[in-house]
Design a protein around this motif. Structure first.
Motif, PDB file in Angstrom:
ATOM      1  N   TYR A 160      35.243  40.526  43.076  1.00 20.14           N
ATOM      2  CA  TYR A 160      34.926  39.730  41.879  1.00 20.14           C
ATOM      3  C   TYR A 160      36.181  39.712  41.004  1.00 20.14           C
ATOM      4  O   TYR A 160      37.197  40.322  41.350  1.00 20.14           O
ATOM      5  N   HIS A 161      36.139  39.000  39.901  1.00 24.12           N
ATOM      6  CA  HIS A 161      37.351  38.959  39.081  1.00 24.12           C
ATOM      7  C   HIS A 161      37.051  38.939  37.590  1.00 24.12           C
ATOM      8  O   HIS A 161      35.937  38.661  37.166  1.00 24.12           O
ATOM      9  N   PHE A 162      38.091  39.272  36.835  1.00 24.35           N
ATOM     10  CA  PHE A 162      37.977  39.319  35.379  1.00 24.35           C
ATOM     11  C   PHE A 162      39.347  39.008  34.787  1.00 24.35           C
ATOM     12  O   PHE A 162      40.347  38.957  35.514  1.00 24.35           O
ATOM     13  N   SER A 163      39.376  38.773  33.482  1.00 32.28           N
ATOM     14  CA  SER A 163      40.646  38.486  32.818  1.00 32.28           C
ATOM     15  C   SER A 163      40.880  39.528  31.740  1.00 32.28           C
ATOM     16  O   SER A 163      40.074  39.677  30.816  1.00 32.28           O
ATOM     17  N   SER A 164      41.990  40.272  31.852  1.00 31.66           N
ATOM     18  CA  SER A 164      42.257  41.283  30.828  1.00 31.66           C
ATOM     19  C   SER A 164      42.768  40.632  29.549  1.00 31.66           C
ATOM     20  O   SER A 164      42.619  41.178  28.463  1.00 31.66           O
ATOM     21  N   ILE A 165      43.337  39.434  29.666  1.00 35.86           N
ATOM     22  CA  ILE A 165      43.884  38.759  28.490  1.00 35.86           C
ATOM     23  C   ILE A 165      42.794  38.081  27.667  1.00 35.86           C
ATOM     24  O   ILE A 165      42.743  38.195  26.456  1.00 35.86           O
ATOM     25  N   ASP A 166      41.920  37.363  28.355  1.00 38.56           N
ATOM     26  CA  ASP A 166      40.899  36.582  27.659  1.00 38.56           C
ATOM     27  C   ASP A 166      39.549  36.785  28.361  1.00 38.56           C
ATOM     28  O   ASP A 166      39.033  35.871  29.001  1.00 38.56           O
TER      29      ASP A 166
END
Ligand SMILES: [Zn+2]
Length: 509
Positions: free
Chosen positions: A237-243
Motif C-alpha cells: 500500500y502507499h502513503f505520502s509523508s509530505i501531504d
C-alpha cells in the motif's frame, strides 16, 4: 543533472505556478529528513551506486522520450503553413523523437488546422513502443530470467523458504517502479499484478497458487513439491509523508491506516481461500509493506511465523538508514536484522527476517537514488503519468509516474479503476487540451491454440467499451487508444494490432 530540470518544469506546467510545495503540511519535515538523511553526498555503505547509475540512465532515457513530445510538436505546429510542411515536419520528428508522424494527419494541414491532439497521442504511443521494444530486446534493467542478478535473487528467495514471490502494489503510477526500483527485485523473479488500493483479485491469485503448486508437482519447478517452502503473497500500500491527507492512496481516501487494514484483510482472505479449498494454508506466507511515494522509503510490518501482523508497528527503512549510515556494510546489515527481530510480534522465521533485511538493504539504494536525483523528496508528489495502461500485461513498465494501470478483463469489471485513471488524466492532459492516451494490452500464450486471436478480440472488445463509456472524450479527439498484444511465453516486444489513429480504422467486432 539534465534530467532534473525538465521534470520539475513539467510538474510546474501541470500544477501551475501558483501551487507552491509549502502548502503540504509535512513538506519541510520530510525534506529535512530526506536531506538530513545525510547532508553530504555520501551514500549509505549498503547502497549500490553502480546500479543506481544504470537505473538513472534508464529513467532519464525513457521519460526523456515522452517529455520531448510537447516541445517538438509546438515547433511542428508553428510551421504548418509552410510549403514543404510535411517534409519539414517529418525531418523534425525523426531527428528529435526518432519516429515519423502519421502521413494521413499531416496531409490535412493545408485544408484544416493540424490535428495536434492526434499527433500528441501518436507520439506517446510511439514513445511507449520504443521503450517496450528496448526493454524486451536489450534488458536494460538486467532483470530478465537469464540475467545473473535474477538467478542470484531466485536462489536467495528459495534459501529464505519461498518458491514464489507474488506482489500486488496499488495501480497508482507512483508505484509502477516499486519492484525494479524501490525494492530492487529483478522483474522476472516476481509475479506483479497492480490493483487500485492494492486490492488484488482473490480468485485469480488462488488460480495462480494452484498453477504454481501444480508446476512444482509435475515439473519440480522451481523446486520439488515436497520441499517445505511457501508461496509468499505481498501487498504494497502507499502513503505520502509530505501531504498525507491528499497525496495518499485515492482508493482509500488518502488514509494509510485504512490502506494497510484493507490490504492485510485481502491477504488474510486469500490465505483463507487456499486453506478452505486445499487444506494447505501452511504453504502461503503473507507480508504487508507500505511505500512513501515522496521518498520511496518503505515500512515493513514484520509478521510472526503464522503471518500474524501488527498493523500499527513496522520497521522503517528511512529510520534504519539513519541509524546505520555510519556503520560498515556488515555491521549495518547486522543492525537491520536486530531491529527486525525486535519488531517481530512472535517467532518470525529466519528466512522471513533475511528477506525483509534484503528489502530494507535494497531500499537504501533507492533512498539514495531519490535523494541524489532530486536533492530531497520527489518534486512530483502527485500524479504525472504519461499514459493509461488497460488490460493484462505491461511487464515492461517499471518507471514511477509513467503509467496508470487498470488491470482488467472487461471494462464493466474494471470500471472503477478506469474511471479513476480517466479522472487523473482529465487533470493532467484534458485540462491542457491534450488527449488521454490509452494503451490496451492483452498478453496471451502462443502455446495455446487460438489464444492470440482471443487476445485481439479482447483488445477490440475493451476498445469498444471504452469508446462507449467515454463517448464525448472520444468524439472530441480527447481520448485515443492503441491496441497491443504480447506472447508471454516469448521475450519479444508487444505487437500493435490497431489504433484509433489508423487511417482506415479496423472494424469493431
Ligand atoms: Zn493507491
Amino acid at each position: 543533472m539534465a534530467y532534473r530540470r525538465p521534470l520539475a518544469k513539467d510538474i510546474q506546467r501541470i500544477k501551475g505556478p501558483t501551487a507552491p510545495r509549502k502548502r503540504f503540511e509535512n513538506f519541510e519535515e520530510t525534506r529535512a529528513i530526506a536531506s538530513e538523511t545525510i547532508e553530504s553526498a555520501v551514500c549509505h555503505p549498503l547502497t549500490n551506486t553502480s546500479q543506481n547509475k544504470i537505473l538513472e540512465d534508464y529513467e532519464h532515457s525513457v521519460k526523456g522520450s515522452f517529455d520531448k513530445i510537447v516541445p517538438v510538436l509546438k515547433s511542428i505546429s508553428s510551421i504548418q503553413n509552410s510549403n514543404d510542411f510535411i517534409l519539414q515536419a517529418q525531418k523534425l520528428a525523426i531527428e528529435e523523437l526518432g519516429f515519423e508522424l502519421p502521413l494521413h494527419v499531416l496531409e490535412k494541414a493545408w485544408v484544416r488546422p493540424l490535428d495536434m491532439r492526434a499527433l500528441f497521442a501518436w507520439s506517446v504511443f510511439q514513445a511507449h513502443q520504443k521503450a517496450s521494444a528496448e526493454f524486451f530486446n536489450s534488458d536494460p534493467l538486467n532483470g530478465s530470467e537469464k540475467s545473473p542478478l535474477a538467478k542470484k535473487f531466485q536462489s536467495f528467495l528459495l534459501e529464505c523458504g519461498f518458491h514464489l514471490l507474488d506482489v500486488t502494489p496499488c495501480s497508482d503510477g507512483r508505484l509502477a517502479h516499486s519492484i525494479a526500483y524501490a525494492m530492487r527485485i529483478p522483474f522476472s523473479s516476481v509475479r506483479r499484478r497492480s490493483h487500485a488500493g492494492a486490492l488484488f483479485d482473490i480468485e485469480r491469485t488462488v488460480n495462480r497458487w494452484i498453477k504454481t503448486e501444480h508446476k512444482r508437482f509435475r515439473e519440480n519447478m522451481p523446486n520439488e513439491a515436497h520441499t517445505p517452502t511457501r508461496y509468499l503473497k505481498v501487498v504494497t500500500y502507499h502513503f505520502s509523508s509530505i501531504d498525507p491527507k491528499h497525496q495518499g492512496c485515492a482508493a482509500h481516501g488518502s488514509d494509510d491506516v485504512l490502506a494497510a487494514k484493507a490490504g492485510f484483510q485481502r491477504l488474510l482472505d486469500f490465505r483463507k481461500a487456499v486453506e478452505n479449498s486445499f487444506c494447505c494454508g501452511a504453504s502461503v506466507d503473507l507480508l504487508l509493506i507500505g511505500l512513501d511515494t515522496d521518498t520511496d522509503s518503505i515500512r515493513i510490518h514484520v509478521p510472526d511465523k503464522d503471518s500474524k501482523t501488527d498493523l500499527s508497528s513496522w520497521v522503517s527503512s528511512q529510520d534504519l538508514y539513519r541509524l546505520t549510515h555510519h556503520l560498515s556494510a556488515s555491521m549495518a546489515l547486522k543492525k537491520i536484522k536486530e531491529v527486525i527481530k525486535q519488531k517481530s510480534t512472535g517467532n518470525t522465521e529466519v528466512g522471513m527476517i533475511n528477506f525483509i533485511a534484503k528489502l530494507i538493504e535494497n531500499n537504501f539504494s533507492q533512498i539514495d537514488y531519490v535523494r541524489h536525483l532530486h536533492s530531497g523528496p520527489y518534486p512530483d508528489a502527485g500524479h504525472a503519468e504519461r499514459f493509461i495502461g488497460v488490460g493484462i500485461g505491461f511487464k515492461e513498465v517499471h518507471l514511477r509516474n509513467l503509467t496508470y494501470f487498470a488491470h482488467l478483463d472487461t471494462v464493466e469489471e474494471g470500471a472503477p479503476d478506469l474511471d479513476v485513471g480517466i479522472k487523473i488524466f482529465k487533470g493532467l492532459n484534458v485540462i491542457r487540451d491534450l488527449p488521454i492516451p490509452v494503451v490496451i494490452r492483452f498478453d496471451y500464450s502462443g502455446r495455446v491454440p487460438g489464444e492470440r486471436e482471443r487476445a485481439i478480440d479482447d483488445c477490440l472488445r475493451v476498445r469498444n467499451a471504452i469508446s462507449n463509456r467515454y463517448r464525448s472524450l472520444v468524439d472530441d479527439g480527447l481520448l485515443h487508444t492503441l491496441l497491443t498484444i504480447r506472447d508471454r511465453d516469448l521475450k519479444d516486444p508487444a505487437e500493435v494490432v490497431g489504433s484509433s489513429l489508423d487511417s482506415i480504422p479496423k472494424e469493431a467486432h
